[in-house]
Design an enzyme around this catalytic site. Structure first.
Site, mmCIF file in Angstrom:
data_model
loop_
_atom_site.group_PDB
_atom_site.id
_atom_site.type_symbol
_atom_site.label_atom_id
_atom_site.label_comp_id
_atom_site.label_asym_id
_atom_site.label_seq_id
_atom_site.Cartn_x
_atom_site.Cartn_y
_atom_site.Cartn_z
ATOM 1 N N GLY A 247 0.756 -1.237 0.000
ATOM 2 C CA GLY A 247 0.000 0.000 0.000
ATOM 3 C C GLY A 247 0.786 1.287 0.000
ATOM 4 O O GLY A 247 0.199 2.359 -0.178
ATOM 5 N N GLU A 282 3.502 -7.083 1.631
ATOM 6 C CA GLU A 282 2.934 -7.415 0.315
ATOM 7 C C GLU A 282 3.011 -6.204 -0.614
ATOM 8 O O GLU A 282 1.990 -5.704 -1.082
ATOM 9 C CB GLU A 282 1.460 -7.827 0.492
ATOM 10 C CG GLU A 282 1.252 -9.017 1.412
ATOM 11 C CD GLU A 282 -0.216 -9.224 1.809
ATOM 12 O OE1 GLU A 282 -1.057 -8.331 1.546
ATOM 13 O OE2 GLU A 282 -0.515 -10.280 2.375
ATOM 14 N N PRO A 283 4.200 -5.697 -0.867
ATOM 15 C CA PRO A 283 4.295 -4.493 -1.700
ATOM 16 C C PRO A 283 4.048 -4.813 -3.173
ATOM 17 O O PRO A 283 4.517 -5.826 -3.684
ATOM 18 C CB PRO A 283 5.752 -4.051 -1.496
ATOM 19 C CG PRO A 283 6.492 -5.331 -1.237
ATOM 20 C CD PRO A 283 5.529 -6.216 -0.481
ATOM 21 N N GLY A 284 3.301 -3.957 -3.823
ATOM 22 C CA GLY A 284 3.083 -4.114 -5.259
ATOM 23 C C GLY A 284 3.554 -2.870 -5.981
ATOM 24 O O GLY A 284 4.648 -2.799 -6.553
ATOM 25 N N ARG A 285 2.709 -1.847 -5.880
ATOM 26 C CA ARG A 285 2.967 -0.599 -6.594
ATOM 27 C C ARG A 285 4.373 -0.041 -6.342
ATOM 28 O O ARG A 285 5.056 0.395 -7.262
ATOM 29 C CB ARG A 285 1.919 0.423 -6.154
ATOM 30 C CG ARG A 285 1.880 1.689 -6.983
ATOM 31 C CD ARG A 285 0.931 2.714 -6.348
ATOM 32 N NE ARG A 285 -0.373 2.163 -6.055
ATOM 33 C CZ ARG A 285 -1.387 2.133 -6.911
ATOM 34 N NH1 ARG A 285 -1.252 2.651 -8.110
ATOM 35 N NH2 ARG A 285 -2.545 1.608 -6.565
ATOM 36 N N TYR A 326 -9.611 5.330 -12.143
ATOM 37 C CA TYR A 326 -9.313 5.948 -10.844
ATOM 38 C C TYR A 326 -8.999 7.436 -10.965
ATOM 39 O O TYR A 326 -8.434 8.003 -10.017
ATOM 40 C CB TYR A 326 -8.061 5.318 -10.222
ATOM 41 C CG TYR A 326 -8.006 3.832 -10.120
ATOM 42 C CD1 TYR A 326 -8.900 3.118 -9.324
ATOM 43 C CD2 TYR A 326 -7.011 3.116 -10.789
ATOM 44 C CE1 TYR A 326 -8.801 1.745 -9.203
ATOM 45 C CE2 TYR A 326 -6.911 1.740 -10.669
ATOM 46 C CZ TYR A 326 -7.810 1.059 -9.879
ATOM 47 O OH TYR A 326 -7.706 -0.295 -9.755
ATOM 48 N N CYS A 352 -14.039 4.791 -28.746
ATOM 49 C CA CYS A 352 -15.254 5.584 -28.815
ATOM 50 C C CYS A 352 -15.925 5.683 -27.452
ATOM 51 O O CYS A 352 -16.998 5.145 -27.219
ATOM 52 C CB CYS A 352 -16.169 4.890 -29.815
ATOM 53 S SG CYS A 352 -17.548 5.869 -30.226
ATOM 54 N N GLU A 353 -15.236 6.310 -26.498
ATOM 55 C CA GLU A 353 -15.782 6.555 -25.162
ATOM 56 C C GLU A 353 -15.120 7.826 -24.667
ATOM 57 O O GLU A 353 -13.907 7.969 -24.788
ATOM 58 C CB GLU A 353 -15.362 5.458 -24.166
ATOM 59 C CG GLU A 353 -15.888 4.106 -24.462
ATOM 60 C CD GLU A 353 -16.433 3.415 -23.223
ATOM 61 O OE1 GLU A 353 -16.627 4.080 -22.192
ATOM 62 O OE2 GLU A 353 -16.661 2.208 -23.335
ATOM 63 N N TYR A 381 -0.296 -2.101 -12.180
ATOM 64 C CA TYR A 381 -1.710 -1.912 -12.533
ATOM 65 C C TYR A 381 -1.848 -1.301 -13.936
ATOM 66 O O TYR A 381 -2.747 -0.513 -14.202
ATOM 67 C CB TYR A 381 -2.431 -1.076 -11.456
ATOM 68 C CG TYR A 381 -2.221 -1.654 -10.069
ATOM 69 C CD1 TYR A 381 -2.826 -2.863 -9.724
ATOM 70 C CD2 TYR A 381 -1.375 -1.050 -9.141
ATOM 71 C CE1 TYR A 381 -2.612 -3.432 -8.475
ATOM 72 C CE2 TYR A 381 -1.160 -1.617 -7.888
ATOM 73 C CZ TYR A 381 -1.782 -2.800 -7.559
ATOM 74 O OH TYR A 381 -1.566 -3.362 -6.325
#
Ligand code: PLP
Length: 427
Positions: A247, A282-285, A326, A352-353, A381
């Site tokens: 986190g 549990e590091p990810g980012r 996000y 097309c959005e 991510y």
């Protein structure tokens, strides 16, 4: 710090020119830096060790990389070679971690909705622990373990009821979201697990959110976790492990500067006050985000009569969904910045959005059709959340090491894309 830098007016990843790489592999493409992945892992490990935060048998704490942040097997292998474990949330992720050579005793199985088949698979391969998030899930783990004649090592995921996280969609530690059980529930479940023939409770775990740039909520949560460990021990229950989740935020340039790993480690040492337990994380980012960029080419620049300028890229929200999902900010840099005053652009993809807008009104160095741009901090991510929406091919992934690079997920062909589908017999 990362290894994406300008050399002679051109952006490089380590010693590889990103324009040469784009020529060879095409765009859009994800590019990861081995040196940055390694550096981020080592800096975190060293900061924790320096503060006396230890793992099992007094060794290094387990850094179980959150596979969901970047699940490419070559990326996982790069980290596994340094001693990283894997925090996984599905059988698919466990299989990826094993394929990357992560030993099962360093694989943690997390997630709010594990199926019986997934739990059975995890037990058969011998993962280090199953982080259970609710009583029904704990009961399921017990049933599955008993049917296999095994005992599941479990840690109870606690929801310490604090607010944290860079965005409502990535905040996980408040009582009203779906993750984990309350502190008092955790005490009850821990005691229950200790009396269950299918379970062995080994510890407690929390993960309160992602992209956290303020240590105060983490310290608050961790203090509650320490109190929990002490209470459980006071009741005569053995607590071997404490998993403090991931986190920690990374600099996305427009955001509050996140604490350094050294600040984080000091806060933990202070909060835990010498609590003797095997720590894991549990590091990810923080490991992967700034180790990757998404390279894209400008298809054209068009200007509305009222003056708004759009830079239309060959990358779209299917390649990098964070801005749409996000409202995430990614620094965008020209690979060969043109001289001249910055120009204000809306940077958009071809889908097309309206959501397919990476940024609005961003001042960038002047762009022309054919120019390359890099989205920084796209190593976490990013590719993992990509899709074939609009029947666009998945962007390939490339891993750089020094002057070398390898395509670690090739761009599929349209034949590959169509071959994955079948027609119905009546058609
Ligand atoms: C997503 C997640 C992580 C990783 O979060 P980061 O913000 O990427 O460090 C760790 N643990 C669990 C349980 C998660 O769901």
């Amino acid at each position: 710090m990362n290894h994406f830098e300008l050399h002679g007016g051109e952006l490089f990843c380590e010693d590889v020119s990103l324009s040469a790489l784009a020529e060879a592999v095409g765009t859009p493409v994800y590019v990861y830096s081995t040196a940055t992945l390694e550096r981020h892992y080592a800096v975190l490990r060293d900061a924790l060790v320096a503060e006396g935060i230890r793992g099992e048998h007094g060794g290094d704490p387990l850094l179980a990389f959150a596979v969901k942040a970047n699940s490419n097997v070559a990326v996982l292998k790069t980290l596994a070679k340094l001693g990283a474990g894997a925090d996984t949330v599905s059988e698919g992720e466990i299989r990826r971690a094993l394929a990357a050579g992560v030993p099962p005793e360093k694989i943690v199985f997390s997630g709010v909705g594990k199926t019986a088949d997934e739990i059975a698979f995890a037990l058969k391969v011998g993962v280090s622990e199953i982080n259970v998030e609710s009583e029904p899930e704990m009961e399921l783990a017990s049933r599955v373990a008993r049917s296999l004649g095994a005992r599941a090592l479990v840690a109870i995921r606690v929801n310490p009821d604090v607010s944290a996280g860079g965005h409502a969609k990535i905040s996980t530690g408040k009582a009203d979201n779906k993750f984990g059980v309350s502190l008092s529930e955790a005490e009850r479940l821990y005691a229950k697990a200790a009396n269950d023939a299918g379970l062995k409770p080994v510890g407690v775990t929390c993960h309160i959110g992602s992209q956290i740039t303020d240590l105060a909520p983490m310290a608050e949560a961790f203090a509650k976790m320490r109190g929990l460990v002490e209470r459980l021990r006071g009741e005569g229950l053995a607590v071997e492990r404490l998993d403090l989740g991931g986190g920690l935020g990374v600099p996305y340039f427009n955001q509050p500067t996140p604490p350094t790993p050294a600040d984080y480690a000091r806060m933990i040492a202070r909060t835990m006050g010498g609590l003797d337990v095997a720590y894991s994380f549990e590091p990810g980012r923080m490991i992967a985000a700034n180790a990757g960029v998404l390279l894209a080419r400008v298809l054209h620049v068009h200007e509305r009569p009222e003056g708004r300028k759009f830079a239309v890229l060959d990358a779209a929200m299917n390649d990098l969904i964070r801005p749409a999902m996000y409202d995430a900010y990614h620094e965008i840099v020209a690979v060969k910045p043109r001289p001249g005053a910055p120009v204000v652009y809306d940077v958009v993809g071809p889908i097309c959005e309206t959501g397919d807008t990476f940024t609005r009104e961003r001042a960038l160095s002047p762009l022309e059709a054919g120019d390359l741009v890099a989205f920084l901090s796209a190593g976490a991510y990013g590719a993992v959340m990509s899709s074939e929406y609009n029947s666009r091919l998945l962007a390939p992934e490339v891993l750089v090491k020094g002057a070398d690079y390898a395509v670690i997920r090739p761009r599929p062909t349209y034949e590959d894309m169509l071959a994955k589908e079948a027609t119905a017999p009546w058609l």
